[in-house]
Design a protein around this motif. Structure first.
Motif, PDB file in Angstrom:
ATOM      1  N   ALA A 143       0.865  -1.187   0.000  1.00 14.40           N
ATOM      2  CA  ALA A 143       0.000   0.000   0.000  1.00 14.40           C
ATOM      3  C   ALA A 143       0.899   1.234   0.000  1.00 14.40           C
ATOM      4  O   ALA A 143       1.572   1.507   0.994  1.00 14.40           O
ATOM      5  CB  ALA A 143      -0.921   0.007   1.216  1.00 14.40           C
ATOM      6  N   PRO A 144       0.973   1.969  -1.111  1.00 19.73           N
ATOM      7  CA  PRO A 144       1.817   3.169  -1.173  1.00 19.73           C
ATOM      8  C   PRO A 144       1.109   4.399  -0.599  1.00 19.73           C
ATOM      9  O   PRO A 144      -0.106   4.553  -0.708  1.00 19.73           O
ATOM     10  CB  PRO A 144       2.079   3.353  -2.673  1.00 19.73           C
ATOM     11  CG  PRO A 144       1.463   2.157  -3.352  1.00 19.73           C
ATOM     12  CD  PRO A 144       0.422   1.631  -2.418  1.00 19.73           C
ATOM     13  N   GLU A 145       1.914   5.278   0.003  1.00 24.22           N
ATOM     14  CA  GLU A 145       1.461   6.598   0.439  1.00 24.22           C
ATOM     15  C   GLU A 145       2.278   7.637  -0.326  1.00 24.22           C
ATOM     16  O   GLU A 145       3.503   7.615  -0.269  1.00 24.22           O
ATOM     17  CB  GLU A 145       1.691   6.789   1.938  1.00 24.22           C
ATOM     18  CG  GLU A 145       0.976   5.783   2.810  1.00 24.22           C
ATOM     19  CD  GLU A 145       1.314   5.955   4.276  1.00 24.22           C
ATOM     20  OE1 GLU A 145       0.618   5.352   5.118  1.00 24.22           O
ATOM     21  OE2 GLU A 145       2.286   6.684   4.591  1.00 24.22           O
ATOM     22  N   MET A 146       1.619   8.559  -1.004  1.00 20.58           N
ATOM     23  CA  MET A 146       2.321   9.498  -1.876  1.00 20.58           C
ATOM     24  C   MET A 146       2.145  10.934  -1.403  1.00 20.58           C
ATOM     25  O   MET A 146       1.036  11.422  -1.251  1.00 20.58           O
ATOM     26  CB  MET A 146       1.804   9.359  -3.311  1.00 20.58           C
ATOM     27  CG  MET A 146       2.217   8.058  -3.959  1.00 20.58           C
ATOM     28  SD  MET A 146       1.155   7.655  -5.358  1.00 20.58           S
ATOM     29  CE  MET A 146      -0.391   7.342  -4.516  1.00 20.58           C
ATOM     30  N   GLU A 147       3.278  11.589  -1.173  1.00 21.63           N
ATOM     31  CA  GLU A 147       3.298  12.998  -0.810  1.00 21.63           C
ATOM     32  C   GLU A 147       3.680  13.822  -2.044  1.00 21.63           C
ATOM     33  O   GLU A 147       4.488  13.389  -2.865  1.00 21.63           O
ATOM     34  CB  GLU A 147       4.290  13.245   0.321  1.00 21.63           C
ATOM     35  CG  GLU A 147       3.948  12.480   1.582  1.00 21.63           C
ATOM     36  CD  GLU A 147       5.054  12.505   2.621  1.00 21.63           C
ATOM     37  OE1 GLU A 147       4.808  12.058   3.754  1.00 21.63           O
ATOM     38  OE2 GLU A 147       6.174  12.953   2.299  1.00 21.63           O
ATOM     39  N   PHE A 148       3.108  15.017  -2.147  1.00 22.09           N
ATOM     40  CA  PHE A 148       3.450  15.898  -3.264  1.00 22.09           C
ATOM     41  C   PHE A 148       3.122  17.329  -2.881  1.00 22.09           C
ATOM     42  O   PHE A 148       2.370  17.585  -1.931  1.00 22.09           O
ATOM     43  CB  PHE A 148       2.691  15.501  -4.537  1.00 22.09           C
ATOM     44  CG  PHE A 148       1.192  15.550  -4.418  1.00 22.09           C
ATOM     45  CD1 PHE A 148       0.479  16.677  -4.789  1.00 22.09           C
ATOM     46  CD2 PHE A 148       0.479  14.455  -3.934  1.00 22.09           C
ATOM     47  CE1 PHE A 148      -0.909  16.725  -4.679  1.00 22.09           C
ATOM     48  CE2 PHE A 148      -0.908  14.490  -3.822  1.00 22.09           C
ATOM     49  CZ  PHE A 148      -1.596  15.620  -4.194  1.00 22.09           C
ATOM     50  N   TYR A 149       3.715  18.261  -3.610  1.00 23.69           N
ATOM     51  CA  TYR A 149       3.473  19.685  -3.384  1.00 23.69           C
ATOM     52  C   TYR A 149       2.643  20.266  -4.520  1.00 23.69           C
ATOM     53  O   TYR A 149       2.811  19.894  -5.689  1.00 23.69           O
ATOM     54  CB  TYR A 149       4.790  20.457  -3.321  1.00 23.69           C
ATOM     55  CG  TYR A 149       5.481  20.425  -1.976  1.00 23.69           C
ATOM     56  CD1 TYR A 149       5.241  21.404  -1.022  1.00 23.69           C
ATOM     57  CD2 TYR A 149       6.401  19.429  -1.673  1.00 23.69           C
ATOM     58  CE1 TYR A 149       5.887  21.401   0.208  1.00 23.69           C
ATOM     59  CE2 TYR A 149       7.057  19.402  -0.454  1.00 23.69           C
ATOM     60  CZ  TYR A 149       6.799  20.396   0.487  1.00 23.69           C
ATOM     61  OH  TYR A 149       7.433  20.375   1.687  1.00 23.69           O
ATOM     62  N   LEU A 150       1.787  21.206  -4.176  1.00 26.80           N
ATOM     63  CA  LEU A 150       1.181  22.121  -5.139  1.00 26.80           C
ATOM     64  C   LEU A 150       1.976  23.415  -5.106  1.00 26.80           C
ATOM     65  O   LEU A 150       2.274  23.938  -4.019  1.00 26.80           O
ATOM     66  CB  LEU A 150      -0.279  22.390  -4.792  1.00 26.80           C
ATOM     67  CG  LEU A 150      -1.212  21.168  -4.835  1.00 26.80           C
ATOM     68  CD1 LEU A 150      -2.590  21.546  -4.306  1.00 26.80           C
ATOM     69  CD2 LEU A 150      -1.315  20.599  -6.240  1.00 26.80           C
ATOM     70  N   VAL A 151       2.358  23.915  -6.285  1.00 30.98           N
ATOM     71  CA  VAL A 151       3.180  25.127  -6.353  1.00 30.98           C
ATOM     72  C   VAL A 151       2.672  26.025  -7.473  1.00 30.98           C
ATOM     73  O   VAL A 151       1.947  25.590  -8.370  1.00 30.98           O
ATOM     74  CB  VAL A 151       4.673  24.793  -6.595  1.00 30.98           C
ATOM     75  CG1 VAL A 151       5.236  23.974  -5.443  1.00 30.98           C
ATOM     76  CG2 VAL A 151       4.865  24.074  -7.922  1.00 30.98           C
ATOM     77  N   GLN A 152       3.071  27.295  -7.400  1.00 30.76           N
ATOM     78  CA  GLN A 152       2.717  28.232  -8.463  1.00 30.76           C
ATOM     79  C   GLN A 152       3.450  27.869  -9.752  1.00 30.76           C
ATOM     80  O   GLN A 152       4.566  27.351  -9.729  1.00 30.76           O
ATOM     81  CB  GLN A 152       3.085  29.663  -8.060  1.00 30.76           C
ATOM     82  CG  GLN A 152       2.256  30.230  -6.921  1.00 30.76           C
ATOM     83  CD  GLN A 152       2.561  31.691  -6.654  1.00 30.76           C
ATOM     84  OE1 GLN A 152       2.811  32.457  -7.591  1.00 30.76           O
ATOM     85  NE2 GLN A 152       2.532  32.081  -5.391  1.00 30.76           N
ATOM     86  N   ILE A 153       2.820  28.148 -10.870  1.00 34.56           N
ATOM     87  CA  ILE A 153       3.481  27.944 -12.155  1.00 34.56           C
ATOM     88  C   ILE A 153       4.632  28.932 -12.288  1.00 34.56           C
ATOM     89  O   ILE A 153       4.457  30.139 -12.080  1.00 34.56           O
ATOM     90  CB  ILE A 153       2.474  28.110 -13.308  1.00 34.56           C
ATOM     91  CG1 ILE A 153       1.530  26.898 -13.357  1.00 34.56           C
ATOM     92  CG2 ILE A 153       3.195  28.275 -14.640  1.00 34.56           C
ATOM     93  CD1 ILE A 153       0.505  26.967 -14.454  1.00 34.56           C
ATOM     94  N   ILE A 218      -1.752  11.537  -0.347  1.00 31.04           N
ATOM     95  CA  ILE A 218      -2.892  10.689  -0.693  1.00 31.04           C
ATOM     96  C   ILE A 218      -2.429   9.250  -0.668  1.00 31.04           C
ATOM     97  O   ILE A 218      -1.369   8.908  -1.215  1.00 31.04           O
ATOM     98  CB  ILE A 218      -3.466  11.052  -2.078  1.00 31.04           C
ATOM     99  CG1 ILE A 218      -4.171  12.413  -2.014  1.00 31.04           C
ATOM    100  CG2 ILE A 218      -4.457   9.984  -2.555  1.00 31.04           C
ATOM    101  CD1 ILE A 218      -4.796  12.852  -3.321  1.00 31.04           C
ATOM    102  N   ASN A 219      -3.193   8.392   0.003  1.00 25.94           N
ATOM    103  CA  ASN A 219      -2.851   6.982   0.138  1.00 25.94           C
ATOM    104  C   ASN A 219      -3.721   6.139  -0.786  1.00 25.94           C
ATOM    105  O   ASN A 219      -4.872   6.480  -1.057  1.00 25.94           O
ATOM    106  CB  ASN A 219      -3.047   6.511   1.582  1.00 25.94           C
ATOM    107  CG  ASN A 219      -2.255   7.351   2.575  1.00 25.94           C
ATOM    108  OD1 ASN A 219      -1.238   7.951   2.211  1.00 25.94           O
ATOM    109  ND2 ASN A 219      -2.706   7.403   3.807  1.00 25.94           N
ATOM    110  N   LEU A 220      -3.144   5.035  -1.235  1.00 24.22           N
ATOM    111  CA  LEU A 220      -3.890   4.066  -2.029  1.00 24.22           C
ATOM    112  C   LEU A 220      -4.231   2.856  -1.163  1.00 24.22           C
ATOM    113  O   LEU A 220      -3.480   2.498  -0.251  1.00 24.22           O
ATOM    114  CB  LEU A 220      -3.064   3.607  -3.227  1.00 24.22           C
ATOM    115  CG  LEU A 220      -2.793   4.657  -4.311  1.00 24.22           C
ATOM    116  CD1 LEU A 220      -1.848   4.095  -5.369  1.00 24.22           C
ATOM    117  CD2 LEU A 220      -4.080   5.120  -4.964  1.00 24.22           C
ATOM    118  N   ASP A 221      -5.364   2.228  -1.452  1.00 24.60           N
ATOM    119  CA  ASP A 221      -5.733   0.991  -0.760  1.00 24.60           C
ATOM    120  C   ASP A 221      -4.693  -0.086  -1.039  1.00 24.60           C
ATOM    121  O   ASP A 221      -4.061  -0.108  -2.097  1.00 24.60           O
ATOM    122  CB  ASP A 221      -7.108   0.505  -1.235  1.00 24.60           C
ATOM    123  CG  ASP A 221      -8.244   1.374  -0.730  1.00 24.60           C
ATOM    124  OD1 ASP A 221      -8.032   2.124   0.239  1.00 24.60           O
ATOM    125  OD2 ASP A 221      -9.340   1.310  -1.316  1.00 24.60           O
TER     126      ASP A 221
END
Length: 456
Positions: A143-153, A218-221
């Protein structure tokens, strides 16, 4: 909202694929393979030109490319630059939710023309490791857990990234770990992410705000490793597309911004007996099994040599530093997030081990394959782990490579991993990483110009 794809069983016929395409009135097909960086390569084919029984052709050299599109100095594919066959995996047939016209996407397997797997295909590498588990009568679950950033263009790559503006027309102030209101700043984005992931059959679990400014997780089952690697591959494409349509970027760099935490892809993993479905990490009385400890022992013994799969770029090692909420060693502990290997609190039937080493910049097929390979070696060699840690692992010494060049050297000298992954694949992967490292090393950074230009 786009209608979700109907699930297809494995090994469906070409006729079944055609029926699905007809049922959804498909006009174009994105024929995908994940390359060594985890990027989508392939061809876009009109529906009337696509024959699932024949598949497609693509140069094998696509699998030898670096993340910049260059190649290693040494050739690891035939000098004639031959093709390979792309054969559709019907279980991966999905709609493309953001396409204007009805468009399908299918992940393809890479085969030689004699029907044997192409050794350099990351998807085939994961299949190779899973076949070793199958040989032992075992089935891994991840079961992977994925972190990521939202940033300005920001088109100018010399300008540091900045957090995006939310619905309040402001950027975040300070750390907002687990803040519901901070997530709600980007409700429009996450509504579309969930809709588009549902349309593709991607099994999302929880959404949280992580430590960094506009950093999300966001995590996946949990499920079968190949299916989960496919979902991570498609999830990244989806999130990037949603963000761009909302006038911002989503980045899966391991360390995109100075002064902010890095982004990880934690991998929860357990192993079940293929015949009974029993979690082999637990004994009938609920206590941890010898296999549980051997799996941890394998991770501790072999993850240093496999680090190039979990930290595949020079940027990855900016995350793996002391006091950045990322592991610097392979201590393990029960519900201890400072450890590189964490055992979450759970019932015996759900006992699992969380590998916290991988950055989210990994190729999911290779990272999952490497983590499972290290655990498998531990079980086969009956390796014993260290004692579980109750204090802070951040106070412990470094045990991992400190940069990509070191990681590649360690990988090339690990015979057990070479036997599992294949010598040809391992040497090709190492050459790709070496080429990327040399290309980066040729770039002079702003820090060097600022502090050395007129001072030394």
């Amino acid at each position: 909202m786009v209608t979700p794809p109907h699930p297809l069983p494995m090994h469906t016929t070409a006729d079944t694929i055609r029926q699905w395409l007809d049922q959804h009135h498909i006009t174009e097909i994105e024929c995908l393979i994940p390359d060594m960086a985890g990027q989508a390569r392939g061809k876009i084919v009109p529906r009337h030109k696509y024959d699932p029984a024949q598949g497609l052709r693509l140069p094998i050299a696509v699998l030898e490319m670096t993340v910049t599109g260059a190649y290693p100095e040494q050739d690891f594919v035939p000098v004639a630059d031959p093709d390979m066959r792309l054969v559709p995996d019907a279980a991966t047939l999905r709609l493309v939710p953001w396409a204007k016209e009805p468009t399908a996407q299918i992940i393809h397997d890479c085969l030689h023309f004699d029907g044997t797997p192409v050794e350099l295909s990351p998807r085939n590498v994961l299949r190779r490791i899973l076949a070793q588990y199958e040989r032992d009568g075992l089935q891994p679950i991840v079961a992977p857990e994925m972190e990521f950033y939202l940033v300005q263009i920001e088109p100018d790559e010399d300008i540091p990234l900045r957090p995006p503006i939310g619905r309040t027309q402001r950027t975040e102030a300070g750390m907002q770990s687990f803040s519901i209101d901070a997530v709600n700043e980007y409700d429009d984005i996450f509504d579309v992410i969930y809709d588009w992931c549902e349309a593709q059959g991607l099994q999302l679990d929880t959404l949280i705000h992580e430590m960094g400014t506009a950093q999300m997780e966001i995590n996946l089952d949990h499920g079968e490793p190949l299916a989960l690697a496919d979902q991570v591959f498609l999830f990244k494409r989806t999130v990037r597309e949603v963000a761009i349509r909302h006038r911002m970027y989503a980045t899966f760099m391991a360390k995109p911004m100075q002064g902010q935490p890095g982004s990880a892809m934690h991998i929860h993993q357990s192993v079940v007996d293929a015949a009974s479905g029993r979690n082999i990490f637990s004994l009938p009385d609920g206590q941890p099994s010898p296999e549980f400890f051997h799996f941890i022992g394998g991770l501790q013994a072999y993850l240093p040599a496999a680090t190039a799969f979990f930290a595949p770029y020079v940027n990855s090692y900016r995350r793996l530093s002391r006091y950045t909420a990322a592991p610097i060693n392979l201590s393990w502990g029960y519900d201890n997030r400072t450890c590189g290997l964490r055992v979450p609190q759970s019932s015996p039937e759900h006992r699992r081990i969380e590998n916290r080493l991988a950055g989210v910049d990994v190729n999911p097929y290779l990272a999952i394959a490497a983590s499972l390979a290290c655990g498998l070696l531990g079980m086969r060699e009956r390796l014993q782990p260290s004692a579980p840690l109750t204090g802070s692992a951040y106070e412990q010494p470094h045990q991992l490579p400190r940069h990509l060049d070191d990681a590649v050297e360690r990988l090339l000298t690990c015979t057990p991993l070479a036997e599992l992954f294949g010598e040809h694949f391992l040497r090709t992967y190492a050459a790709i990483k070496d080429a990327e490292y040399r290309e980066f090393f040729d770039v002079i950074s702003p820090w060097e110009r600022r502090f050395l230009l007129l001072s030394v």
